[in-house]
Design an enzyme around this catalytic site. Structure first.
Site, PDB file in Angstrom:
ATOM      1  N   LYS A   1     -13.575 -51.405  58.256  1.00 51.28           N
ATOM      2  CA  LYS A   1     -13.210 -52.495  59.178  1.00 51.28           C
ATOM      3  C   LYS A   1     -12.613 -53.682  58.430  1.00 51.28           C
ATOM      4  O   LYS A   1     -12.258 -54.687  59.057  1.00 51.28           O
ATOM      5  CB  LYS A   1     -14.442 -52.966  59.958  1.00 51.28           C
ATOM      6  CG  LYS A   1     -15.054 -51.905  60.868  1.00 51.28           C
ATOM      7  CD  LYS A   1     -16.071 -52.503  61.842  1.00 51.28           C
ATOM      8  CE  LYS A   1     -16.595 -51.438  62.794  1.00 51.28           C
ATOM      9  NZ  LYS A   1     -17.440 -51.970  63.848  1.00 51.28           N
TER      10      LYS A   1
ATOM     11  N   LYS B   1     -14.082 -55.926  56.744  1.00 50.07           N
ATOM     12  CA  LYS B   1     -14.865 -57.156  56.870  1.00 50.07           C
ATOM     13  C   LYS B   1     -16.317 -56.841  56.529  1.00 50.07           C
ATOM     14  O   LYS B   1     -16.745 -55.677  56.587  1.00 50.07           O
ATOM     15  CB  LYS B   1     -14.760 -57.734  58.280  1.00 50.07           C
ATOM     16  CG  LYS B   1     -15.176 -56.805  59.373  1.00 50.07           C
ATOM     17  CD  LYS B   1     -14.870 -57.417  60.725  1.00 50.07           C
ATOM     18  CE  LYS B   1     -15.071 -56.354  61.802  1.00 50.07           C
ATOM     19  NZ  LYS B   1     -14.501 -56.661  63.059  1.00 50.07           N
TER      20      LYS B   1
HETATM   21  N1  CTP Z   1     -20.266 -50.003  71.539  1.00 49.44           N
HETATM   22  C1  CTP Z   1     -20.156 -50.027  72.949  1.00 49.44           C
HETATM   23  N2  CTP Z   1     -19.841 -51.198  73.593  1.00 49.44           N
HETATM   24  C2  CTP Z   1     -19.606 -52.332  72.884  1.00 49.44           C
HETATM   25  C3  CTP Z   1     -19.716 -52.324  71.473  1.00 49.44           C
HETATM   26  C4  CTP Z   1     -20.051 -51.141  70.838  1.00 49.44           C
HETATM   27  O1  CTP Z   1     -20.342 -49.001  73.600  1.00 49.44           O
HETATM   28  N3  CTP Z   1     -19.274 -53.427  73.523  1.00 49.44           N
HETATM   29  C5  CTP Z   1     -20.571 -48.758  70.846  1.00 49.44           C
HETATM   30  C6  CTP Z   1     -19.444 -48.276  69.943  1.00 49.44           C
HETATM   31  O2  CTP Z   1     -18.524 -47.493  70.647  1.00 49.44           O
HETATM   32  C7  CTP Z   1     -20.223 -47.446  68.908  1.00 49.44           C
HETATM   33  C8  CTP Z   1     -21.552 -48.185  68.789  1.00 49.44           C
HETATM   34  O3  CTP Z   1     -21.645 -49.012  69.941  1.00 49.44           O
HETATM   35  O4  CTP Z   1     -20.455 -46.141  69.422  1.00 49.44           O
HETATM   36  C9  CTP Z   1     -21.625 -49.036  67.538  1.00 49.44           C
HETATM   37  O5  CTP Z   1     -20.473 -49.813  67.472  1.00 49.44           O
HETATM   38  P1  CTP Z   1     -20.175 -51.027  66.481  1.00 49.44           P
HETATM   39  O6  CTP Z   1     -18.957 -50.726  65.724  1.00 49.44           O
HETATM   40  O7  CTP Z   1     -21.381 -51.394  65.760  1.00 49.44           O
HETATM   41  O8  CTP Z   1     -19.953 -52.204  67.599  1.00 49.44           O
HETATM   42  P2  CTP Z   1     -18.866 -53.303  67.856  1.00 49.44           P
HETATM   43  O9  CTP Z   1     -19.579 -54.416  68.554  1.00 49.44           O
HETATM   44  O10 CTP Z   1     -17.686 -52.727  68.591  1.00 49.44           O
HETATM   45  O11 CTP Z   1     -18.438 -53.779  66.400  1.00 49.44           O
HETATM   46  P3  CTP Z   1     -17.079 -54.490  65.886  1.00 49.44           P
HETATM   47  O12 CTP Z   1     -16.780 -55.632  66.795  1.00 49.44           O
HETATM   48  O13 CTP Z   1     -17.431 -54.924  64.484  1.00 49.44           O
HETATM   49  O14 CTP Z   1     -16.007 -53.422  65.909  1.00 49.44           O
END
Ligand code: CTP
Length: 456
Positions: free
Chosen positions: A362, A364
């Site tokens: 990512k 980050k």
């Molecule tokens: N996920 C989800 N709904 C969200 C955020 C995450 O269903 N709003 C799901 C993702 O599809 C994944 C899991 O949670 O299967 C973990 O995702 P992660 O990458 O930790 O979450 P994000 O919040 O999307 O992180 P980032 O913003 O850093 O991409």
């Protein structure tokens, strides 16, 4: 609380009840607040599953016929070790049994102990001239899946069929805890090289325990080359001996997880357990009060017999689910995903991405450390086991956890990498299930929001 006690008493019989009482009185009463400990158990245990565990696979005579002499052998090992000022601890199924059943897991038929390599050498030296007991080295090769290992067993020479598995550990120093994954990866690389050298030997039978003395000597020579660097007599961390069977989880512990050892009851005697016994066990088994998910796979104690028997009794096949992610700044989108995942399986394993992998994928860094993110997930009631995800490959994760269903948010649906997983996993009968991504929120959105609204 009283009801809980009464319930436990009700489901446990005679001996188990006695050891349960002993265990809790002697081990837990020393803590200021016994209720906290009971809460800990309640929180982590779905009571019905715990009851199920107790009802599973009652001990059969052919198993007790092994357990009783094995217990006697454990006592012999203890008295020799005490005389020689050598420490060892119960591990694996024996430790799990001590905590959960006050002795052997009812369907288990062996004993596992851990010992530092320096102590093991001392013990081997002492036993050299002993007429009754010995430590033997066993060697195994399995070419089809690239397994090659050495294992030590403590035996009574007059009845060598009964033996105790002795797992050897080494001291290492880890100055920067963040480097723990690099150290584990390096260890795995060395292990792979060692296995390659052993597997290159000309061994006729490709799936066997080695008995040919010349081959054993050759393997032993290779192993010495790899173990000679692990000669420290102390260190701030402890790692699983490299020559042993491969480990499915990261077996590097900070020294205080293991030492000082503490007393634990096992059947009618006390032995020793790692200092932070729950941390030690949960690393290996996840939540120990839940139905084991790795039955018939990781360890023979969860034999196919006991698994199918117990599950047949309950008319239920256990579905293992797997999902993985960064889970940084835990939010409702994560919770929705985990809730839906758990609704679609019986045992949910969650892989948490390492800081390094998040950085690499990512670009980050996470706000919370890996330990913090894992700890939050452990406390989520839908989650049964939390593991480290240090490799994105979900097929490799299947090889480790043998899950039946893979879950993800639908932000990954249609992604070429995930399409490939779908194809690969379909061949082994694993479903990939996407749930609607909760559009209103993400870890990135929260972090951006905080950044943009921070007071200057
Ligand atoms: N996920 C989800 N709904 C969200 C955020 C995450 O269903 N709003 C799901 C993702 O599809 C994944 C899991 O949670 O299967 C973990 O995702 P992660 O990458 O930790 O979450 P994000 O919040 O999307 O992180 P980032 O913003 O850093 O991409």
């Amino acid at each position: 609380m009283k009801q809980f006690y009464r319930f436990l008493s009700h489901i446990m019989c005679g001996k188990a009840k006695k050891y349960f009482r002993k265990l809790y009185e002697e081990e837990f009463l020393q803590y200021k607040n016994l209720l906290n400990k009971m809460d800990y158990i309640i929180q982590r245990a779905d009571i019905s599953e715990r009851a199920l565990l107790y009802m599973m696979s009652p001990t059969r005579k052919d198993i007790t016929d092994i357990q009783i002499p094995t217990l006697n052998l454990l006592k012999d090992l203890k008295s020799i070790c005490i005389k020689n000022n050598i420490q060892f601890w119960l591990q694996g199924g024996s430790l799990l049994g001590a905590i959960r059943h006050g002795g052997f897991i009812p369907w288990d038929d062996d004993a596992d102990c851990g010992m530092m390599r320096v102590d093991c050498k001392k013990l081997e030296e002492f036993l050299k001239q002993n007429e009754d007991f010995a430590i033997i080295d066993c060697y195994g090769i399995r070419k089809y899946d690239g397994m090659a290992y050495q294992m030590k067993k403590f035996i009574n020479k007059h009845n060598p069929k009964i033996n105790i598995d002795l797992f050897v550990y080494d001291y290492i120093d880890i100055n920067n805890h963040n480097k723990i994954f690099d150290i584990w990866n390096e260890y795995q690389e060395q292990k792979q090289n060692m296995k390659n050298e052993i597997l290159a030997l000309d061994v006729e039978n490709e799936d066997c325990e080695i008995h040919d003395i010349k081959i054993k000597q050759k393997i032993s020579k290779i192993i010495r080359k790899y173990t000679k660097n692990y000669n420290a007599t102390d260190g701030n961390s402890i790692i699983f001996g490299i020559e042993q069977i491969p480990s499915k989880f990261m077996r590097v512990y900070s020294k205080d997880v293991i030492f000082p050892l503490r007393k634990i009851y096992f059947c009618d005697d006390y032995f020793y357990a790692p200092n932070h016994v729950y941390e030690y066990l949960e690393r290996q088994y996840g939540n120990i009060w839940r139905l084991p998910h790795d039955v018939g796979d990781a360890h023979h104690m969860f034999s196919e017999w006991s698994y199918s028997h117990s599950l047949q009794n309950n008319n239920k096949k256990m579905i293992i689910g797997y999902t993985a992610g960064a889970f940084d700044v835990f939010h409702i989108g994560h919770l929705n995903l985990l809730k839906r995942a758990k609704e679609n399986c019986d045992y949910l394993i969650v892989g948490v991405t390492t800081d390094e992998l998040i950085q690499a994928t990512k670009n980050k860094s996470p706000l919370a450390t890996l330990d913090e993110r894992m700890e939050i997930l452990r406390q989520i009631k839908y989650v049964d086991q939390v593991v480290v995800q240090d490799d994105l490959d979900k097929v490799a994760a299947w090889e480790r956890y043998h899950y039946d269903k893979l879950f993800s948010g639908d932000d990954w649906c249609g992604n070429p990498r995930w399409k490939k997983y779908e194809q690969e996993l379909k061949k082994i009968g694993v479903d990939v299930i996407y749930f609607p991504y909760t559009k209103t929120i993400s870890s990135t959105k929260i972090k951006d929001f905080i950044m943009n609204n921070a007071e200057v």
